[in-house]
Write a protein that holds these residues in place. Sequence first.
Motif: not given
Length: 124
Positions: A14-20, A55-59, A67-72, A80-82
Amino acid sequence: VQLVESGGGLVQPGGSLRLSCAASGFTFNSHSMAWFRQALGKEREFVAAISWSGSTEYYSDSVKGRFTISRDNAQNTVYLQMNSLKFEDTAVYYCATDYQAFILSRSITSYEYWGQGTLVTVSS
């Protein structure tokens, strides 16, 4: 090409982690980025991918909605926000990129460059 993952650790269900994943050695904003994972005794599997512009994400179906993938592109970093983590999310998570620019794929065979991985353990 160098890809360095960070952010793994132990988390309760139930928790969260953010990978970089910090990238270097290539033109970051021309290449898609992806996250894969490999659980003990299992094959490496696709988790998420994001296009070069973001602009496009696949899961994968198993993580969609959690989960949410994003980039800077200014920081050459992909995230990767989990959220709502489950026991079955326990795995080593790998960041990957492809040799060819402007290609977005879910296939592991499309990705030539890999990080060393970061371990995510979901346990109570």
